[in-house]
Design a protein around this motif. Sequence first.
Motif, mmCIF file in Angstrom:
data_model
loop_
_atom_site.group_PDB
_atom_site.id
_atom_site.type_symbol
_atom_site.label_atom_id
_atom_site.label_comp_id
_atom_site.label_asym_id
_atom_site.label_seq_id
_atom_site.Cartn_x
_atom_site.Cartn_y
_atom_site.Cartn_z
ATOM 1 N N VAL A 1 8.520 15.860 -3.464
ATOM 2 C CA VAL A 1 9.060 14.633 -2.869
ATOM 3 C C VAL A 1 8.271 13.383 -3.253
ATOM 4 O O VAL A 1 8.725 12.268 -3.014
ATOM 5 C CB VAL A 1 9.130 14.785 -1.329
ATOM 6 N N ILE A 2 7.122 13.546 -3.873
ATOM 7 C CA ILE A 2 6.316 12.383 -4.254
ATOM 8 C C ILE A 2 7.105 11.443 -5.166
ATOM 9 O O ILE A 2 7.142 10.227 -4.951
ATOM 10 C CB ILE A 2 5.014 12.814 -4.957
ATOM 11 N N VAL A 3 7.736 11.996 -6.187
ATOM 12 C CA VAL A 3 8.416 11.162 -7.180
ATOM 13 C C VAL A 3 9.602 10.408 -6.575
ATOM 14 O O VAL A 3 9.653 9.173 -6.646
ATOM 15 C CB VAL A 3 8.841 11.995 -8.401
ATOM 16 N N PRO A 4 10.583 11.096 -5.945
ATOM 17 C CA PRO A 4 11.692 10.327 -5.368
ATOM 18 C C PRO A 4 11.249 9.430 -4.223
ATOM 19 O O PRO A 4 11.808 8.351 -4.019
ATOM 20 C CB PRO A 4 12.668 11.405 -4.889
ATOM 21 N N GLY A 5 10.227 9.856 -3.475
ATOM 22 C CA GLY A 5 9.752 9.056 -2.356
ATOM 23 C C GLY A 5 9.126 7.746 -2.787
ATOM 24 O O GLY A 5 9.437 6.680 -2.253
ATOM 25 N N PHE A 6 8.246 7.807 -3.777
ATOM 26 C CA PHE A 6 7.624 6.580 -4.282
ATOM 27 C C PHE A 6 8.664 5.672 -4.936
ATOM 28 O O PHE A 6 8.621 4.453 -4.774
ATOM 29 C CB PHE A 6 6.509 6.923 -5.274
ATOM 30 N N HIS A 7 9.577 6.265 -5.688
ATOM 31 C CA HIS A 7 10.606 5.453 -6.345
ATOM 32 C C HIS A 7 11.464 4.739 -5.309
ATOM 33 O O HIS A 7 11.744 3.534 -5.441
ATOM 34 C CB HIS A 7 11.482 6.338 -7.235
ATOM 35 N N TRP A 8 11.863 5.444 -4.271
ATOM 36 C CA TRP A 8 12.662 4.845 -3.194
ATOM 37 C C TRP A 8 11.887 3.731 -2.486
ATOM 38 O O TRP A 8 12.401 2.627 -2.286
ATOM 39 C CB TRP A 8 13.060 5.933 -2.195
ATOM 40 N N GLY A 9 10.649 4.014 -2.116
ATOM 41 C CA GLY A 9 9.851 3.019 -1.389
ATOM 42 C C GLY A 9 9.583 1.774 -2.206
ATOM 43 O O GLY A 9 9.721 0.647 -1.714
ATOM 44 N N LEU A 10 9.211 1.968 -3.472
ATOM 45 C CA LEU A 10 8.919 0.817 -4.327
ATOM 46 C C LEU A 10 10.165 0.004 -4.620
ATOM 47 O O LEU A 10 10.113 -1.225 -4.716
ATOM 48 C CB LEU A 10 8.268 1.297 -5.620
ATOM 49 N N LEU B 1 0.863 -1.179 0.000
ATOM 50 C CA LEU B 1 0.000 0.000 0.000
ATOM 51 C C LEU B 1 0.899 1.228 0.000
ATOM 52 O O LEU B 1 1.748 1.375 0.873
ATOM 53 C CB LEU B 1 -0.903 0.014 1.231
ATOM 54 N N ALA B 2 0.721 2.089 -0.991
ATOM 55 C CA ALA B 2 1.540 3.298 -1.102
ATOM 56 C C ALA B 2 0.647 4.526 -1.096
ATOM 57 O O ALA B 2 -0.367 4.577 -1.804
ATOM 58 C CB ALA B 2 2.372 3.269 -2.385
ATOM 59 N N GLY B 3 1.012 5.525 -0.304
ATOM 60 C CA GLY B 3 0.230 6.742 -0.256
ATOM 61 C C GLY B 3 1.070 7.931 0.179
ATOM 62 O O GLY B 3 2.026 7.784 0.938
ATOM 63 N N HIS B 4 0.682 9.102 -0.305
ATOM 64 C CA HIS B 4 1.398 10.342 0.009
ATOM 65 C C HIS B 4 0.417 11.359 0.564
ATOM 66 O O HIS B 4 -0.727 11.445 0.120
ATOM 67 C CB HIS B 4 2.060 10.890 -1.256
ATOM 68 N N SER B 5 0.845 12.143 1.539
ATOM 69 C CA SER B 5 0.029 13.191 2.139
ATOM 70 C C SER B 5 -1.187 12.565 2.841
ATOM 71 O O SER B 5 -1.025 11.772 3.767
ATOM 72 C CB SER B 5 -0.386 14.216 1.077
ATOM 73 N N TYR B 6 -2.416 12.861 2.409
ATOM 74 C CA TYR B 6 -3.567 12.168 2.987
ATOM 75 C C TYR B 6 -3.491 10.668 2.703
ATOM 76 O O TYR B 6 -3.976 9.853 3.487
ATOM 77 C CB TYR B 6 -4.861 12.744 2.414
ATOM 78 N N GLY B 7 -2.904 10.294 1.554
ATOM 79 C CA GLY B 7 -2.680 8.880 1.280
ATOM 80 C C GLY B 7 -1.733 8.260 2.287
ATOM 81 O O GLY B 7 -1.889 7.095 2.679
ATOM 82 N N GLY B 8 -0.732 9.022 2.714
ATOM 83 C CA GLY B 8 0.168 8.556 3.761
ATOM 84 C C GLY B 8 -0.547 8.438 5.098
ATOM 85 O O GLY B 8 -0.291 7.516 5.879
ATOM 86 N N LEU B 9 -1.441 9.374 5.358
ATOM 87 C CA LEU B 9 -2.265 9.301 6.568
ATOM 88 C C LEU B 9 -3.100 8.023 6.559
ATOM 89 O O LEU B 9 -3.173 7.311 7.577
ATOM 90 C CB LEU B 9 -3.181 10.529 6.631
ATOM 91 N N ILE C 1 4.714 4.992 3.220
ATOM 92 C CA ILE C 1 4.006 6.087 3.869
ATOM 93 C C ILE C 1 4.790 7.366 3.609
ATOM 94 O O ILE C 1 5.855 7.587 4.190
ATOM 95 C CB ILE C 1 3.832 5.822 5.373
ATOM 96 N N GLY C 2 4.265 8.200 2.724
ATOM 97 C CA GLY C 2 4.978 9.397 2.313
ATOM 98 C C GLY C 2 4.378 10.664 2.880
ATOM 99 O O GLY C 2 3.182 10.906 2.736
ATOM 100 N N SER C 3 5.201 11.463 3.549
ATOM 101 C CA SER C 3 4.795 12.776 4.053
ATOM 102 C C SER C 3 3.371 12.757 4.607
ATOM 103 O O SER C 3 2.518 13.554 4.201
ATOM 104 C CB SER C 3 4.894 13.820 2.938
ATOM 105 N N PRO C 4 3.080 11.856 5.528
ATOM 106 C CA PRO C 4 1.700 11.703 6.004
ATOM 107 C C PRO C 4 1.211 12.931 6.764
ATOM 108 O O PRO C 4 1.971 13.560 7.495
ATOM 109 C CB PRO C 4 1.786 10.488 6.932
ATOM 110 N N THR C 5 -0.052 13.251 6.584
ATOM 111 C CA THR C 5 -0.647 14.398 7.276
ATOM 112 C C THR C 5 -1.062 13.965 8.678
ATOM 113 O O THR C 5 -2.251 13.813 8.998
ATOM 114 C CB THR C 5 -1.858 14.929 6.482
ATOM 115 N N LEU C 6 -0.076 13.767 9.536
ATOM 116 C CA LEU C 6 -0.318 13.207 10.871
ATOM 117 C C LEU C 6 -0.901 14.221 11.841
ATOM 118 O O LEU C 6 -1.325 13.852 12.941
ATOM 119 C CB LEU C 6 0.983 12.625 11.425
ATOM 120 N N SER C 7 -0.955 15.478 11.440
ATOM 121 C CA SER C 7 -1.591 16.486 12.292
ATOM 122 C C SER C 7 -3.110 16.390 12.231
ATOM 123 O O SER C 7 -3.808 16.960 13.090
ATOM 124 C CB SER C 7 -1.157 17.890 11.852
ATOM 125 N N TYR C 8 -3.622 15.654 11.253
ATOM 126 C CA TYR C 8 -5.070 15.597 11.025
ATOM 127 C C TYR C 8 -5.803 15.009 12.230
ATOM 128 O O TYR C 8 -5.344 14.056 12.866
ATOM 129 C CB TYR C 8 -5.378 14.743 9.788
#
Length: 219
Positions: free
Chosen positions: A204-213, A100-108, A126-133
């Motif tokens: 950071v979405i592009v390098p983050g997803f590439h690194w994680g995958l 499961l891959a997600g960024h921002s709210y997807g990371g949340l 889990i990329g740059s998750p909006t954990l303050s939500y």
Amino acid sequence: EMVAGMVHPVSLCGSIHDAIIVGIGYPQGDDAVEAFRVNFTRRNADLTPVRDEAEEQGMEAQHKRPAPTGDSANFLKFLQNELIPMIERDFRADPAKRILAGHSYGGLFGAYTLFEAPELFESYIIGSPTLSYGDRFVFQQEETYSRGHKSLPAKVYLYAGDEEAANDTTLTDTLRFGALLESRHYEGFILKKTLFMDDNHCQVIVPGFHWGLSHALRK
């Protein structure tokens, strides 16, 4: 399209496993502005674990339509009961290798799912998750989980960009989340984390997803 474009050339070199990429989106017409509004208001509901009235009011004013929040439980049920069974029935998928891959709210949403149904996926990007939500709901969720569990059977690939600190608490919350997970010493849990320099929340979405995958699919 972005994720498929990342995985295909790397898999050709034989360093990662082949993958079936499943993108979850929303029906949209030819009007680009309308499609943007549909995407943002729908994702606000699907990817957030609890209701936030202030967020709803702000998004409704911005996009000129109702923008409900807090429907992650039903979205997770959709993945569990409809989407995953369909993919694994119709395609050559391996239930033991789900990612499961997600960024921002997807990371949340990824962080929420990690504690709600950890064994549903082998790996979580889990990329740059909006954990303050939701008054930092996920931190409360993790605290509750830690009281009743000694194990967390999952691999997590956590990333953020260093320039995210300029706008909100995404970077500091992500760093805190990683440190908290490490401090628990959960059995069966693997965490890899990285920080991308000179990247903001969108870059950071592009390098983050590439690194994680690249890690999650590595042979």
